[in-house]
Write a protein that holds these residues in place. Structure first.
Motif, short mmCIF file in Angstrom:
data_model
loop_
_atom_site.label_atom_id
_atom_site.label_comp_id
_atom_site.label_asym_id
_atom_site.label_seq_id
_atom_site.Cartn_x
_atom_site.Cartn_y
_atom_site.Cartn_z
N UNK A 112 92.55 35.20 -0.73
CA UNK A 112 93.43 34.37 0.08
C UNK A 112 92.80 33.97 1.40
N UNK A 113 92.05 34.88 2.00
CA UNK A 113 91.44 34.59 3.30
C UNK A 113 90.38 33.49 3.17
N UNK A 114 89.62 33.55 2.11
CA UNK A 114 88.55 32.58 1.91
C UNK A 114 89.02 31.36 1.13
N UNK A 115 90.22 31.41 0.61
CA UNK A 115 90.75 30.31 -0.21
C UNK A 115 89.82 30.04 -1.38
N UNK A 116 89.55 31.07 -2.11
CA UNK A 116 88.81 30.94 -3.35
C UNK A 116 89.70 31.41 -4.49
N UNK A 117 89.50 30.83 -5.66
CA UNK A 117 90.28 31.23 -6.82
C UNK A 117 89.35 31.33 -8.03
N UNK A 118 89.64 32.29 -8.89
CA UNK A 118 88.82 32.56 -10.06
C UNK A 118 89.71 32.55 -11.31
N UNK A 119 89.08 32.21 -12.42
CA UNK A 119 89.78 32.28 -13.69
C UNK A 119 88.87 32.98 -14.69
N UNK A 120 89.24 34.20 -15.05
CA UNK A 120 88.52 34.94 -16.07
C UNK A 120 89.14 34.61 -17.42
N UNK A 121 88.32 34.05 -18.29
CA UNK A 121 88.80 33.62 -19.60
C UNK A 121 88.14 34.46 -20.68
N UNK A 130 98.96 27.00 0.17
CA UNK A 130 99.81 28.15 -0.14
C UNK A 130 99.68 28.58 -1.60
N UNK A 131 99.03 27.78 -2.41
CA UNK A 131 98.83 28.15 -3.81
C UNK A 131 97.57 27.48 -4.33
N UNK A 132 96.90 28.18 -5.24
CA UNK A 132 95.74 27.61 -5.92
C UNK A 132 95.83 27.94 -7.39
N UNK A 133 95.28 27.06 -8.19
CA UNK A 133 95.39 27.30 -9.62
C UNK A 133 94.40 26.48 -10.42
N UNK A 134 94.59 26.53 -11.73
CA UNK A 134 93.73 25.83 -12.67
C UNK A 134 94.59 25.02 -13.64
N UNK A 135 94.17 23.81 -13.85
CA UNK A 135 94.73 22.95 -14.87
C UNK A 135 93.62 22.59 -15.84
N UNK A 136 93.99 22.09 -17.00
CA UNK A 136 92.99 21.62 -17.95
C UNK A 136 93.48 20.38 -18.65
N UNK A 148 97.02 28.27 -15.06
CA UNK A 148 97.42 29.45 -14.28
C UNK A 148 97.46 29.06 -12.82
N UNK A 149 98.32 29.76 -12.08
CA UNK A 149 98.44 29.51 -10.65
C UNK A 149 98.69 30.83 -9.95
N UNK A 150 98.16 30.94 -8.74
CA UNK A 150 98.40 32.11 -7.91
C UNK A 150 98.90 31.64 -6.56
N UNK A 151 99.98 32.27 -6.10
CA UNK A 151 100.64 31.86 -4.88
C UNK A 151 100.40 32.92 -3.82
N UNK A 152 100.34 32.50 -2.54
CA UNK A 152 100.17 33.44 -1.44
C UNK A 152 101.10 34.63 -1.65
N UNK A 153 100.53 35.84 -1.54
CA UNK A 153 101.32 37.02 -1.82
C UNK A 153 101.00 37.60 -3.18
N UNK A 154 100.30 36.80 -3.99
CA UNK A 154 99.79 37.34 -5.24
C UNK A 154 100.59 37.02 -6.48
N UNK A 155 101.71 36.33 -6.35
CA UNK A 155 102.47 35.97 -7.56
C UNK A 155 101.66 35.03 -8.43
#
Length: 119
Positions: free
Chosen positions: A73-82, A32-38, A49-56
């Motif tokens: 969300x459909x593919x369960x991929x997440x990106x981080x543009x830095x 239900x959520x994907x994100x990045x830690x460091x 950063x984290x993104x939750x289903x629905x785009x929050x």
């Protein structure tokens, strides 16, 4: 089980940009959520950063205005543009997926990708 594979780390000069990507596989329907830690040397792992289903989305104060998280969300991929990277952004970046509900969830982690900001 969920497997996460990151890509896109590397060496960049201060002020430069990098884009990280993370692909999830396995039991992705429960995510239900994907994100990045460091995690920097000698420091605790921290949420970037984290993104939750629905785009929050939610960001660490230190990266607001410079980093952007997005996802498919459909593919369960997440990106981080830095953008506007700083030496203090140097760390191993880990992709994270949360499975379950906001009340009770389980974390899955990628293997990590090194980001080094240096001249």
């Amino acid at each position: 089980q969920v497997q996460l594979v990151e890509s896109g780390g590397g060496l960049v000069q201060p002020g430069g940009s990098l884009r990280l990507a993370c692909a999830a596989s396995g039991s992705i329907s429960s995510i239900y959520a994907m994100g990045w830690y460091r995690q920097a040397p000698g420091k605790q792992r921290e949420l970037v950063a984290i993104i939750i289903d629905g785009g929050n989305t939610n960001y660490a104060d230190s990266v607001k205005g410079r980093f952007t998280i997005s996802g498919d969300n459909a593919k369960k991929m997440v990106y981080l543009q830095m953008n506007s990277l700083k030496p203090e952004d140097t760390a191993v970046y880990y992709c994270n997926a949360r499975r379950g509900t906001t009340a009770v969830y389980y974390n899955s982690w990628g293997q990590g990708t090194q980001v080094t900001v240096s001249s």
